[in-house]
Write an enzyme that holds these catalytic residues in place. Structure first.
Site, PDB file in Angstrom:
ATOM      1  N   ARG A   1       0.651  -1.589   7.557  1.00 13.64           N
ATOM      2  CA  ARG A   1       1.268  -0.393   6.972  1.00 13.64           C
ATOM      3  C   ARG A   1       2.297   0.249   7.903  1.00 13.64           C
ATOM      4  O   ARG A   1       2.969   1.208   7.519  1.00 13.64           O
ATOM      5  CB  ARG A   1       0.185   0.617   6.565  1.00 13.64           C
ATOM      6  CG  ARG A   1      -0.791   0.033   5.542  1.00 13.64           C
ATOM      7  CD  ARG A   1      -1.587   1.092   4.834  1.00 13.64           C
ATOM      8  NE  ARG A   1      -0.724   2.028   4.115  1.00 13.64           N
ATOM      9  CZ  ARG A   1      -1.148   3.129   3.547  1.00 13.64           C
ATOM     10  NH1 ARG A   1      -2.426   3.449   3.600  1.00 13.64           N
ATOM     11  NH2 ARG A   1      -0.318   3.935   2.916  1.00 13.64           N
TER      12      ARG A   1
ATOM     13  N   GLU B   1       0.150   9.653   1.286  1.00 14.24           N
ATOM     14  CA  GLU B   1      -0.496  10.666   2.129  1.00 14.24           C
ATOM     15  C   GLU B   1      -0.669  10.191   3.572  1.00 14.24           C
ATOM     16  O   GLU B   1      -0.653  10.983   4.515  1.00 14.24           O
ATOM     17  CB  GLU B   1      -1.880  11.022   1.568  1.00 14.24           C
ATOM     18  CG  GLU B   1      -2.636  11.980   2.454  1.00 14.24           C
ATOM     19  CD  GLU B   1      -3.986  12.380   1.902  1.00 14.24           C
ATOM     20  OE1 GLU B   1      -4.852  11.511   1.719  1.00 14.24           O
ATOM     21  OE2 GLU B   1      -4.178  13.575   1.655  1.00 14.24           O
ATOM     22  N   ASP B   2      -0.841   8.885   3.721  1.00 12.45           N
ATOM     23  CA  ASP B   2      -1.144   8.364   5.058  1.00 12.45           C
ATOM     24  C   ASP B   2       0.047   8.370   6.009  1.00 12.45           C
ATOM     25  O   ASP B   2      -0.119   8.175   7.206  1.00 12.45           O
ATOM     26  CB  ASP B   2      -1.708   6.934   4.928  1.00 12.45           C
ATOM     27  CG  ASP B   2      -3.047   6.960   4.216  1.00 12.45           C
ATOM     28  OD1 ASP B   2      -3.808   7.916   4.452  1.00 12.45           O
ATOM     29  OD2 ASP B   2      -3.310   6.055   3.406  1.00 12.45           O
TER      30      ASP B   2
ATOM     31  N   ARG C   1      -8.439   4.030  11.613  1.00 10.86           N
ATOM     32  CA  ARG C   1      -6.982   4.183  11.449  1.00 10.86           C
ATOM     33  C   ARG C   1      -6.381   5.271  12.344  1.00 10.86           C
ATOM     34  O   ARG C   1      -5.163   5.337  12.499  1.00 10.86           O
ATOM     35  CB  ARG C   1      -6.663   4.521   9.992  1.00 10.86           C
ATOM     36  CG  ARG C   1      -7.118   3.478   8.976  1.00 10.86           C
ATOM     37  CD  ARG C   1      -6.283   2.212   9.057  1.00 10.86           C
ATOM     38  NE  ARG C   1      -6.714   1.228   8.077  1.00 10.86           N
ATOM     39  CZ  ARG C   1      -6.238   1.153   6.841  1.00 10.86           C
ATOM     40  NH1 ARG C   1      -5.308   2.000   6.441  1.00 10.86           N
ATOM     41  NH2 ARG C   1      -6.679   0.237   6.019  1.00 10.86           N
TER      42      ARG C   1
ATOM     43  N   HIS D   1     -11.186   6.543   5.536  1.00 13.71           N
ATOM     44  CA  HIS D   1     -10.564   7.745   6.091  1.00 13.71           C
ATOM     45  C   HIS D   1     -11.543   8.921   6.029  1.00 13.71           C
ATOM     46  O   HIS D   1     -12.459   8.936   5.208  1.00 13.71           O
ATOM     47  CB  HIS D   1      -9.317   8.136   5.275  1.00 13.71           C
ATOM     48  CG  HIS D   1      -8.139   7.255   5.474  1.00 13.71           C
ATOM     49  ND1 HIS D   1      -7.550   6.556   4.454  1.00 13.71           N
ATOM     50  CD2 HIS D   1      -7.419   6.962   6.586  1.00 13.71           C
ATOM     51  CE1 HIS D   1      -6.510   5.871   4.923  1.00 13.71           C
ATOM     52  NE2 HIS D   1      -6.414   6.095   6.210  1.00 13.71           N
TER      53      HIS D   1
ATOM     54  N   ASP E   1       0.805  -1.222   0.000  1.00 15.73           N
ATOM     55  CA  ASP E   1       0.000   0.000   0.000  1.00 15.73           C
ATOM     56  C   ASP E   1       0.843   1.280   0.000  1.00 15.73           C
ATOM     57  O   ASP E   1       0.310   2.375   0.190  1.00 15.73           O
ATOM     58  CB  ASP E   1      -0.909   0.013   1.247  1.00 15.73           C
ATOM     59  CG  ASP E   1      -2.079  -0.937   1.105  1.00 15.73           C
ATOM     60  OD1 ASP E   1      -2.855  -0.772   0.142  1.00 15.73           O
ATOM     61  OD2 ASP E   1      -2.202  -1.858   1.928  1.00 15.73           O
TER      62      ASP E   1
ATOM     63  N   CYS F   1      -4.704  10.507  -1.561  1.00  7.98           N
ATOM     64  CA  CYS F   1      -3.801   9.520  -0.913  1.00  7.98           C
ATOM     65  C   CYS F   1      -2.483   9.339  -1.644  1.00  7.98           C
ATOM     66  O   CYS F   1      -1.513   8.870  -1.058  1.00  7.98           O
ATOM     67  CB  CYS F   1      -4.408   8.133  -0.851  1.00  7.98           C
ATOM     68  SG  CYS F   1      -6.133   8.028  -0.891  1.00  7.98           S
TER      69      CYS F   1
HETATM   70  C1  CIR Z   1      -5.323   1.126   2.858  1.00 15.69           C
HETATM   71  O1  CIR Z   1      -6.304   0.439   3.152  1.00 15.69           O
HETATM   72  O2  CIR Z   1      -4.590   1.610   3.715  1.00 15.69           O
HETATM   73  C2  CIR Z   1      -5.008   1.345   1.396  1.00 15.69           C
HETATM   74  N1  CIR Z   1      -5.398   0.203   0.646  1.00 15.69           N
HETATM   75  C3  CIR Z   1      -5.719   2.575   0.886  1.00 15.69           C
HETATM   76  C4  CIR Z   1      -5.250   3.842   1.518  1.00 15.69           C
HETATM   77  C5  CIR Z   1      -5.930   5.035   0.988  1.00 15.69           C
HETATM   78  N2  CIR Z   1      -5.452   6.224   1.597  1.00 15.69           N
HETATM   79  C6  CIR Z   1      -6.186   7.312   1.802  1.00 15.69           C
HETATM   80  O3  CIR Z   1      -7.398   7.315   1.573  1.00 15.69           O
HETATM   81  N3  CIR Z   1      -5.589   8.376   2.334  1.00 15.69           N
END
Ligand code: CIR
Length: 254
Positions: free
Chosen positions: A87, A67-68, A132, A162, A62, A249
């Site tokens: 992650r 961004e995360d 999260r 999110h 991922d 993201c």
């Molecule tokens: C996740 O589940 O963490 C990733 N497959 C998708 C993350 C998407 N990020 C976001 O919306 N900021």
């Protein structure tokens, strides 16, 4: 709305299809994802951003959703602590890249926080409490942001991955959102652009400098954004949508 000059992105990894997904839209095509990612990078350049493109990291399927891993402003950054154990660790390389560029702060255990839950609207920050981002992560971030004189608000997030899956600030007091957010007191003072229930994915549209990036295939949302006077760039994100990811993201902007 601040002017952005830089962005960090990371190429999708060959393991991309093994990432976390609840979308039920099928397995993503890796080569198409690479192509869509290239178009995304070109759009950021068109918006005036200087890009740092990180190599794919196959250990973290991922990891293209950069961004995360942090919350970044032109003056400082906050390194996230991803809320899904799969992650955790993605943030380390981002920390090394940001460290020479700005003052950094860190979310520490037992805090969990992902950048997809953090929305800046001029001098305000909204922190989504989601699966999260937990209360400890939110409190730690609140303390950091108030040091820099931002007003900070926490908002519970239900039934979405999110916070910014459902609501995004476009600047000029315009907030684009899924209907479920429109009755929130915190958002009453904004001009609300509520996306059609068939266009929920487009609530994750992204303002960068003179443009708004909008996912391709959501004509009503595109028209509403254009009506506000913004220049729109449409981008096909089908392969990222399959992995629960959207426009915001895929980059860290500052
Ligand atoms: C996740 O589940 O963490 C990733 N497959 C998708 C993350 C998407 N990020 C976001 O919306 N900021």
């Amino acid at each position: 709305m601040s002017t952005f000059t830089k962005a960090i992105v990371r190429k999708p990894a060959a393991t991309f299809a093994n990432g976390i997904s609840t979308a039920n839209l099928g397995k993503p095509d890796y080569y198409l994802a690479l192509k869509q990612h290239e178009a995304y990078c070109e759009a950021l350049i068109k918006c005036g951003l200087q890009l740092t493109v990180l190599d794919a990291n196959a250990d973290f399927p991922d990891s293209c959703f950069v961004e995360d891993t942090a919350v970044v402003t032109p003056d400082f950054g906050v390194i996230a602590r991803p809320g899904d154990p799969r992650r955790l660790g993605e943030e380390k390389e981002i920390k090394n890249i940001l460290k020479p560029l700005m003052k950094l702060h860190y979310i520490e255990e037992p805090g969990k926080m992902e950048g997809g839950d953090i929305m800046q609207a001029d001098d305000k920050f909204y922190i989504g409490l989601s699966g999260r981002t937990n209360l400890s992560g939110s409190k730690q971030l609140n303390k950091i942001l108030t040091q820099y004189n931002y007003d900070v608000f926490s908002i519970p997030v239900c039934n979405l991955l999110h916070f910014k899956t459902g609501v995004n600030y476009l600047g000029d007091n315009n907030l684009i959102m899924q209907r479920s957010f429109c009755s929130k007191d915190d958002f009453k003072a904004y001009n609300q652009i509520i996306v059609d229930r068939k266009e929920k994915y487009a609530a994750n549209s992204l303002r960068i400098n003179n443009y708004v990036l909008v996912p391709q295939g959501f004509p009503k949302t595109k028209a509403s954004i254009e009506q506000l006077g913004y220049q729109v760039i449409e981008l096909d994100l089908s392969e990222f949508q399959k992995m629960d990811g959207g426009l915001s993201c895929l980059s860290l902007r500052f």
